[in-house]
Scaffold this motif. Structure first.
Motif, PDB file in Angstrom:
ATOM      1  N   UNK A 210       0.865  -1.188   0.000  1.00 34.87           N
ATOM      2  CA  UNK A 210       0.000   0.000   0.000  1.00 34.87           C
ATOM      3  C   UNK A 210       0.896   1.230   0.000  1.00 34.87           C
ATOM      4  N   UNK A 211       0.493   2.247  -0.770  1.00 34.43           N
ATOM      5  CA  UNK A 211       1.297   3.457  -0.842  1.00 34.43           C
ATOM      6  C   UNK A 211       0.417   4.647  -1.188  1.00 34.43           C
ATOM      7  N   UNK A 212       0.779   5.841  -0.655  1.00 38.16           N
ATOM      8  CA  UNK A 212       0.017   7.047  -0.987  1.00 38.16           C
ATOM      9  C   UNK A 212       0.291   7.459  -2.424  1.00 38.16           C
ATOM     10  N   UNK A 213      -0.714   8.018  -3.100  1.00 41.41           N
ATOM     11  CA  UNK A 213      -0.536   8.507  -4.472  1.00 41.41           C
ATOM     12  C   UNK A 213      -1.207   9.865  -4.615  1.00 41.41           C
ATOM     13  N   UNK A 214      -0.707  10.640  -5.584  1.00 39.77           N
ATOM     14  CA  UNK A 214      -1.286  11.963  -5.844  1.00 39.77           C
ATOM     15  C   UNK A 214      -2.065  11.974  -7.149  1.00 39.77           C
ATOM     16  N   UNK A 215      -2.012  10.885  -7.903  1.00 42.21           N
ATOM     17  CA  UNK A 215      -2.731  10.831  -9.169  1.00 42.21           C
ATOM     18  C   UNK A 215      -2.430   9.537  -9.899  1.00 42.21           C
ATOM     19  N   UNK A 216      -3.120   9.345 -11.013  1.00 36.59           N
ATOM     20  CA  UNK A 216      -2.993   8.101 -11.771  1.00 36.59           C
ATOM     21  C   UNK A 216      -1.594   7.886 -12.336  1.00 36.59           C
TER      22      UNK A 216
END
Length: 195
Positions: free
Chosen positions: A27-33
């Protein structure tokens, strides 16, 4: 409109075994596709020997979500992973579940449970953080009103982000979107000039 959501602070990994198949949740944070697909590519290269790299992500902006079974039977991997993300009420993150087939077929129900459990357990090990949607507010602050303006700072609702002193002292605030109109109203009551 909600201006508050929760996400995870950093990358977290967790492994489980189900009937000799190994599942690694990442699992990891993302800011966009774009960021997601770049990270997915790295994960696929890192664990190139895996049978499957199934995934789901959920973004706060536009309430967008996507998932992929990545070759597993339809609906047995991506949707259960997304269900785990939704169950944890998290946004702006992705979960990739990497599977190494152990020789025993789990069936569609067993696969769905294994992927959901892998994603959910991974998220249980993650540090959760609050995020806010802010509106930027700039205001001119005379020297004799510095004390008044400092008293308006109230994190996480009103955060002072910058002070620039000169002919005009300009203070910049990040104000939670749901409170921006009230904050501007208060500045007007106190006779501050918005920039």
């Amino acid at each position: 409109m909600s201006d508050h959501y929760r996400t995870i602070a950093a990358v977290v990994e967790h492994r489980i075994k189900v009937e000799r198949s190994e599942f690694l949740g990442v699992a990891f944070p993302i800011a966009g596709e774009e960021k997601f697909f770049a990270e997915l590519e790295r994960i696929e290269k890192r664990w190139f020997d895996a049978t499957h790299h199934c995934w789901a992500f959920r973004l706060f902006a536009g309430q967008r979500a996507r998932s992929s079974d990545a070759g597993e039977p339809s609906g047995t991997a991506g949707k259960p992973i997304l269900s785990a993300i939704e169950g944890a009420e998290l946004f702006d993150l992705a979960v990739v579940v990497v599977r190494w087939f152990g020789g025993i077929k789990l069936g569609t129900g067993g696969l769905g449970r294994a992927y959901r459990e892998s994603a959910a357990e991974t998220l249980r090990h993650a540090a959760v953080v609050d995020r806010y949607v802010y509106e930027r507010v700039k205001v001119i602050v005379p020297f004799d009103a510095l004390g008044t303006i400092y008293r308006l700072v109230s994190p996480p609702d009103v955060v002072l982000t910058q002070e620039t002193y000169g002919e005009e002292n300009i203070f910049e605030f990040n104000v939670r979107a749901s409170r921006a109109d009230a904050f501007k109203g208060r500045l007007n009551e106190l006779r501050f000039t918005l920039r």
